[in-house]
Design a protein around this motif. Structure first.
Motif, PDB file in Angstrom:
ATOM      1  N   LEU A 490       0.855  -1.169   0.000  1.00 38.60           N
ATOM      2  CA  LEU A 490       0.000   0.000   0.000  1.00 38.60           C
ATOM      3  C   LEU A 490       0.898   1.227   0.000  1.00 38.60           C
ATOM      4  O   LEU A 490       1.944   1.233   0.652  1.00 38.60           O
ATOM      5  N   PRO A 519      -6.771   9.556   2.044  1.00 34.77           N
ATOM      6  CA  PRO A 519      -7.827  10.548   2.216  1.00 34.77           C
ATOM      7  C   PRO A 519      -7.676  11.335   3.523  1.00 34.77           C
ATOM      8  O   PRO A 519      -7.135  10.820   4.498  1.00 34.77           O
TER       9      PRO A 519
ATOM     10  N   LYS B  19       3.619   3.619  15.121  1.00 28.60           N
ATOM     11  CA  LYS B  19       3.756   3.522  13.660  1.00 28.60           C
ATOM     12  C   LYS B  19       3.154   2.214  13.156  1.00 28.60           C
ATOM     13  O   LYS B  19       2.433   2.196  12.164  1.00 28.60           O
ATOM     14  N   GLU B  20       3.488   1.164  13.850  1.00 28.50           N
ATOM     15  CA  GLU B  20       3.012  -0.156  13.473  1.00 28.50           C
ATOM     16  C   GLU B  20       1.479  -0.206  13.491  1.00 28.50           C
ATOM     17  O   GLU B  20       0.840  -0.728  12.569  1.00 28.50           O
ATOM     18  N   PHE B  22      -0.528   2.313  13.181  1.00 25.19           N
ATOM     19  CA  PHE B  22      -1.061   3.124  12.083  1.00 25.19           C
ATOM     20  C   PHE B  22      -0.992   2.345  10.767  1.00 25.19           C
ATOM     21  O   PHE B  22      -1.938   2.333   9.990  1.00 25.19           O
ATOM     22  N   ARG B  23       0.119   1.687  10.541  1.00 29.12           N
ATOM     23  CA  ARG B  23       0.261   0.908   9.307  1.00 29.12           C
ATOM     24  C   ARG B  23      -0.802  -0.182   9.219  1.00 29.12           C
ATOM     25  O   ARG B  23      -1.377  -0.414   8.176  1.00 29.12           O
ATOM     26  N   ALA B  26      -3.988   1.345   8.392  1.00 28.94           N
ATOM     27  CA  ALA B  26      -3.970   1.789   6.994  1.00 28.94           C
ATOM     28  C   ALA B  26      -4.258   0.606   6.073  1.00 28.94           C
ATOM     29  O   ALA B  26      -5.063   0.710   5.142  1.00 28.94           O
ATOM     30  N   LEU B  27      -3.623  -0.534   6.364  1.00 30.62           N
ATOM     31  CA  LEU B  27      -3.833  -1.717   5.526  1.00 30.62           C
ATOM     32  C   LEU B  27      -5.287  -2.174   5.581  1.00 30.62           C
ATOM     33  O   LEU B  27      -5.812  -2.741   4.638  1.00 30.62           O
ATOM     34  N   HIS B  30      -7.506   1.657   4.186  1.00 30.33           N
ATOM     35  CA  HIS B  30      -7.187   2.498   3.022  1.00 30.33           C
ATOM     36  C   HIS B  30      -8.103   2.128   1.847  1.00 30.33           C
ATOM     37  O   HIS B  30      -8.372   0.952   1.623  1.00 30.33           O
ATOM     38  N   LYS B  33      -7.662  -0.799  -0.422  1.00 29.84           N
ATOM     39  CA  LYS B  33      -7.963  -2.150   0.050  1.00 29.84           C
ATOM     40  C   LYS B  33      -9.471  -2.431   0.003  1.00 29.84           C
ATOM     41  O   LYS B  33      -9.923  -3.454   0.476  1.00 29.84           O
ATOM     42  N   PHE B  49     -10.082   5.657   8.034  1.00 28.47           N
ATOM     43  CA  PHE B  49      -8.701   5.956   7.656  1.00 28.47           C
ATOM     44  C   PHE B  49      -8.373   7.406   8.002  1.00 28.47           C
ATOM     45  O   PHE B  49      -7.327   7.698   8.563  1.00 28.47           O
ATOM     46  N   LYS B  50      -9.312   8.297   7.672  1.00 31.27           N
ATOM     47  CA  LYS B  50      -9.091   9.724   7.947  1.00 31.27           C
ATOM     48  C   LYS B  50      -8.890   9.949   9.442  1.00 31.27           C
ATOM     49  O   LYS B  50      -8.035  10.718   9.859  1.00 31.27           O
ATOM     50  N   SER B  53      -5.533   8.523  10.599  1.00 31.40           N
ATOM     51  CA  SER B  53      -4.380   9.316  10.186  1.00 31.40           C
ATOM     52  C   SER B  53      -4.350  10.652  10.912  1.00 31.40           C
ATOM     53  O   SER B  53      -3.298  11.166  11.242  1.00 31.40           O
ATOM     54  N   ALA B  55      -5.433  11.084  13.964  1.00 34.78           N
ATOM     55  CA  ALA B  55      -4.974  10.751  15.305  1.00 34.78           C
ATOM     56  C   ALA B  55      -3.461  10.544  15.305  1.00 34.78           C
ATOM     57  O   ALA B  55      -2.746  11.085  16.147  1.00 34.78           O
ATOM     58  N   TYR B  56      -2.998   9.799  14.301  1.00 35.78           N
ATOM     59  CA  TYR B  56      -1.562   9.488  14.197  1.00 35.78           C
ATOM     60  C   TYR B  56      -0.746  10.758  14.056  1.00 35.78           C
ATOM     61  O   TYR B  56       0.255  10.958  14.748  1.00 35.78           O
ATOM     62  N   GLU B  57      -1.222  11.606  13.188  1.00 36.30           N
ATOM     63  CA  GLU B  57      -0.484  12.829  12.914  1.00 36.30           C
ATOM     64  C   GLU B  57      -0.652  13.841  14.041  1.00 36.30           C
ATOM     65  O   GLU B  57       0.296  14.466  14.502  1.00 36.30           O
TER      66      GLU B  57
END
Lengths: 644, 87
Positions: A490, A519, B19-20, B22-23, B26-27, B30, B33, B49-50, B53, B55-57
């Motif tokens: 991805l 997004p 990070k893990e 979040f990944r 994402a998988l 996203h 997928k 996803f939004k 991301s 939250a992660y950021e």
């Protein structure tokens, strides 16, 4: 418009069967119909003889699938391979197509067995034909390049598309053999090709559409199936107007853009796959392994991109991107002016002999630049045909001196990108150099030097990496899976430019910052600047400038029904949303005083609402409304902190 | 609003774990997928996803991995509910 009609049930709205009466030109590719078997026991008759590619408006549905059970057919999950998106990279100079063949990515070749095809469309007589299947000349065949430079062909579409006539890049394109006319009022430039000794007008969008039709046809013939979904690579620096123009060109060509992918993002996906495979062969498991950080530097003929990506477990996350309109064209121009300081005089009056001389000089200079990648000096011998003969030696040091500004910009982009991603040179595991210009020794040493690396990442073809990544994304986003795990990855794209609104005083407040994962959805609260202000203008911009006039105006609308209140107390919520298809929507409305509930229904506006980046609309707004409808920011601590 | 308090989470997740997480989300969420998923699931996943991301950021390294895990669970349940109700 290509049209799909099943054999068993000949149902299709009549309106789709006739080309628009306003369409001035129709392009027939195949006079006969082609029949393709489909997996779900249907048979489709392929009719492209109705293909009309000139000046029809972008339709919501660029193609139509009719079947027994379903009239739209779009949401039906048909066999994945039937809908598999192909990857296309339309470069400023060269173009390529790639597709996932079930086991790996394969690049298609034209009839002359070329994988990299020259990007241009030849206009001759009454028919306009791009020369993809038969053309796509390599640089070594000077005769064909001479033809392309005769004024009858349009090329460099990628540098011209979506730009206004005030754009310096459009102005710099005036030294090309075809006509680029500007009136400097912020509208589309006028471009024209020489046909039967007349300069006939066209648009970059139309030229790109014709070219894409050729590519589509070529791919359909080779893959023996209809093509509609594509993943197209674009430069990082493309703003939304440029992206929309590219999408429209695709629509005109009967293609549906599944994803627009900044070129380094596509390269990052390929890198993620390679890392994943390496991990698997090392550990034999699908563990996410350690994170690897790569810097991707991509420089082609038209654009330069830099990106950093963090990859682990097949997921590549773009940390930061930087890009600008800088490439081989600029290097070529610097060399041309160095060889012939009065180069301007060659094209000012558009005399046919001068155009020819200019073309010959361009070919000679381009060839010299290529040879300088491996030689320290090159001999240039060219007869310009007008009695002028150029015989001289060009040294690498001379070449590097005249292109100093180009190298300086490259350096600046890399530094900015590293700073944006909060990375130091030591944090980078791999430096990936792609694009034609990455073969220039000075550029390689510059990038490697800044990243403190001895050598670049190996295992990627500099000219094929982006299109390969696009084809991988095409397979991943089409829902294809691979038993060996080659598609278990991805890429998380990021916004290349910030999106925000104008506030009182002409300042730009970003709501979605650049390098935000897509997004994305972000919102901010603004407040009024006048006592009793009941309406507010939401003026949306894209860019990095602190003041709105440095950025691109996307559009505007008015929020109404703001409750009566002293200035600075009413709350106006502005939310921006970018979906997977990269569509930008702005939601805005006033809140009831002291609550987090809407005062009246919010507005949802798809951006851009403008057709082009008309800076003068912003001036007109200010002239008509002054600051009466202005908004301003509220302190950060008062912004809602919730993840919404 | 304090996410930790609201969700009763610890603050001791490592950078790598965040990070893990979040990944992994994402998988799962996203849009790439979900090309073959139904519209409801696809849109639900996209929203998730939004949020993940953001939250992660937004909270970055200080953010607890557990929140993402919880978020992920909510998402799956939410999507399943929505998909169920639309049938």
């Amino acid at each position: 418009m290509p049209l799909w009609v099943p054999v068993r049930s000949q149902v299709a709205p009549a309106a789709c069967l006739s080309p628009s009466p306003e369409a001035p030109r129709a392009l027939s590719l195949f006079s006969s119909s082609s029949v393709f078997p489909l997996p779900n026991s249907q048979c489709l008759v392929w009719r492209t003889d109705l293909l009309v590619i000139s000046s029809f408006r972008m339709a919501e549905q660029p193609y139509m699938v009719a079947s027994d059970s379903e009239t739209t057919g779009d949401d039906k999950s048909q066999s994945a391979f039937h809908d598999l998106a192909i990857g296309i990279e339309v470069g400023t100079s060269k173009c390529s197509i790639a597709v996932w063949n079930g086991a790996q990515v394969e690049l298609l070749r034209n009839t002359r067995k070329q994988k990299a095809m020259r990007s241009y469309v030849m206009f001759k007589d009454d028919t306009s034909t791009g020369e993809v299947p038969s053309g796509g000349a390599s640089n070594k065949t000077a005769y064909e390049e001479k033809e392309i430079l005769s004024g009858s062909a349009i090329f460099n579409m990628k540098r011209l598309i979506g730009r206004a006539d005030t754009d310096p890049i459009v102005h710099a394109s005036k030294n090309l053999p075809f006509v680029v006319q500007t009136l400097d009022i912020g509208v589309k430039p006028f471009i024209a090709a020489l046909v039967n000794n007349v300069w006939r007008s066209t648009t970059p969008e139309e030229v790109l559409a014709i070219f894409l039709v050729e590519l589509k046809t070529m791919a359909e013939v080779q893959l023996k199936r209809p093509i509609r979904n594509v993943v197209l690579t674009i430069p990082v620096s493309f703003n939304r107007f440029q992206q929309i123009r590219v999408e429209r060109a695709c629509t005109m060509a009967g293609l549906h853009v599944l994803r627009l992918m900044p070129e380094p993002t596509a390269v990052a996906l390929l890198y993620a796959q390679q890392q994943q495979q390496q991990q698997q062969s090392l550990h034999g498991s699908m563990g996410s392994g350690c994170e690897k950080v790569a810097l991707i530097f991509n420089m082609g003929a038209g654009y330069c991109d830099v990106a950093t990506t963090a990859t682990a477990g097949g997921v590549s996350q773009i940390k930061a991107m930087q890009g600008c309109t800088l490439g081989g064209e600029d290097i070529l121009k610097n060399v041309l002016y160095h060889l012939l300081p009065n180069f301007d005089s060659l094209y000012s009056n558009r005399d046919m002999n001068k155009i020819r001389s200019m073309g010959l000089l361009r070919i000679a200079a381009q060839d010299a630049i290529h040879r300088l990648s491996t030689q320290s000096s090159v001999q240039i011998n060219v007869d310009l045909g007008d009695g002028t003969k150029m015989q001289r030696v060009l040294h690498q040091s001379e070449f590097e001196e005249v292109n100093r500004n180009v190298f300086e910009i490259c350096e600046k982009l890399i530094k900015l990108c590293l700073a944006d991603s909060k990375l130091a040179a030591e944090d980078i595991n791999d430096v990936i150099l792609v694009g034609g210009c990455s073969r220039i020794p000075k550029i390689r040493s510059l990038v490697l030097g800044l990243c403190k690396k001895e050598k670049e990442y190996e295992g990627m073809d500099a000219l094929e990496a982006a299109v390969t990544g696009a084809a991988l994304e095409g397979a991943v986003a089409s829902g294809i899976t691979d038993p060996s795990g080659s598609l278990d990855m991805l890429t998380i794209q990021a916004t290349p430019l910030s999106l925000g609104i104008r506030v009182h005083g002409g300042g730009f407040v970003p709501i979605i910052q650049r390098n935000t994962a897509i997004p994305a959805r972000k919102s901010m609260i603004f407040t009024t600047t006048q006592d009793g202000q009941t309406e507010a203008l939401i003026v949306v911009y894209e860019g990095e400038g602190k003041m709105v006039e440095e950025n691109h105006l996307m559009g505007y609308f008015k929020v109404t029904a703001i409750p009566l209140a002293p200035k600075g107390t009413a709350e106006i919520s502005v939310c921006m949303d970018i979906d997977a298809a990269n569509t930008l929507r702005v939601f805005a409305g006033a809140m009831m005083l002291g609550t987090d509930r809407a005062n009246s229904p919010f507005f949802e506006v798809r951006m851009p609402t403008l057709d082009d980046a008309h800076g003068w609309c912003a001036q007109a707004l200010v002239k008509t409304h002054g600051s009466a409808l202005d908004l301003t920011t509220i302190p950060k601590e008062l912004q809602p902190q919730k993840v919404q | 609003m304090d996410h930790y308090k609201t969700l009763g989470l610890g603050r001791n997740a490592t950078k790598g774990e965040i990070k893990e997480a979040f990944r992994r989300s994402a998988l799962k969420f996203h849009p790439d997928k979900h090309s073959q998923s139904s519209k409801e699931v696809r849109e639900g996943a996209s929203l998730m996803f939004k949020q993940a991301s953001e939250a992660y950021e937004g909270i970055g390294t200080a953010y607890s991995v557990q929140l993402l895990v919880m978020l992920a669970r909510d998402i799956v349940e939410g999507v399943a509910r929505r998909a169920g109700s639309s049938d």
